[in-house]
Design a protein around this motif. Sequence first.
Motif, short mmCIF file in Angstrom:
data_model
loop_
_atom_site.label_atom_id
_atom_site.label_comp_id
_atom_site.label_asym_id
_atom_site.label_seq_id
_atom_site.Cartn_x
_atom_site.Cartn_y
_atom_site.Cartn_z
N VAL A 141 0.85 -1.18 0.00
CA VAL A 141 0.00 0.00 0.00
C VAL A 141 0.88 1.24 0.00
N LYS A 142 0.64 2.10 -0.97
CA LYS A 142 1.43 3.33 -1.11
C LYS A 142 0.86 4.46 -0.28
N SER A 143 -0.48 4.58 -0.29
CA SER A 143 -1.14 5.64 0.47
C SER A 143 -2.60 5.29 0.65
N GLU A 144 -3.28 6.06 1.50
CA GLU A 144 -4.71 5.93 1.73
C GLU A 144 -5.42 7.17 1.19
N LYS A 145 -6.67 6.98 0.75
CA LYS A 145 -7.46 8.11 0.27
C LYS A 145 -8.43 8.56 1.35
N HIS B 24 -8.68 3.90 5.70
CA HIS B 24 -7.84 2.71 5.53
C HIS B 24 -8.42 1.69 4.57
N ILE C 269 -7.46 2.52 -0.65
CA ILE C 269 -6.00 2.54 -0.74
C ILE C 269 -5.50 2.72 -2.17
N THR D 70 -1.87 1.78 -4.60
CA THR D 70 -0.55 1.16 -4.73
C THR D 70 0.16 1.79 -5.92
N GLU E 271 -7.00 8.03 -11.12
CA GLU E 271 -5.83 8.50 -10.37
C GLU E 271 -5.60 9.99 -10.51
#
Length: 340
Positions: free
Chosen positions: A76-80, A83, A86, A88, A115
Amino acid sequence: EIRHMMHNMIKLVSTLALLSYGSFGFIVERRSVPTRAINVRSSHGDDTIIARAASVAEIAARAAGTEILEGMGAMVKSEKLNHKDIVTAVDGRCQDIIRREIEAAFPFHFFLGEEDVPPGAAEAAAAIESGLALNEWCWIVDPVDGTTNLAAGLPLVTTSIALARNGIVQVGVVFDPSHGECFTAIRGKGAYLNGERFKDGHDNGDVSVEPPLSSPPAPPLALKDAVLCVGCPPLPSAFQRNVHVIASLGPKCRGVRMLSSAALIYCWVALGRIGAYVATDINAWDFAAGKLIVEETVGGVCSNHEGAPLRLTDRDTLCSSGGLHDEVLGALKEALAMRK
């Protein structure tokens, strides 16, 4: 010196002429308004653009699918939003792959990828509304539908690509790389699985359209014999609403599954693997392609939760096949009314 200047002017005019004609014979109408995508018309009509778009979308989806398979289990790169929502590194790479393929073939079409849009329902609504309103041709792309599954290594991940013209989806492609299944629909031409037509929702008298591969439609499916699917949205309020729907519909049908990706479940509804799919608080890029695939099949119906025809600006969706829609919609309305 004058001769040299004339020579340069001729070169410039020739270059502009080539750009205006385009690599594939498309005539480009140039406009001075920078906020609106430039219209593209084909010397062979819009059907040429749409047929080529379907081919390009399939190529792009399969290329992104290769990236998905290689990236299964990605970190996982980040959360929007939270949790549950997510991102990637695979999501961005897949969108870049798709964008390059589409922009190479249709440089003057508008590209709307998930994105590129900030998280949130309001942001998503603004993006799809402006994208459709300001552009004749608008690509609607979810590069990785099922990112949670991808991160967990679950083989329920797709790429979804749709092309809308004047707000109406004309092409839809959903590719499931884990199972090698590519679903494609062209408005008025039916839906296809890996190039073979599996159903045809149109009786338009066009003898040039090959007959569906399936046998005549089976009798309508009863709700008690159907397997339904309910989405798993990231927002707690939407999640609780869907849990209530499961509790209400569960006793009335053969079984309920809570699965993602939305694009894939739309395709499974079209094939009859799932009888109906209830989704809450999803975005246009989740269902734009799948909606057309369902609607291009015998008995395929899409609506919002009120029963009105499904629009790309809706967020609560219902799709079904097998003649189930009215029965499922009635049960859904009853369940939601009891929750209030």
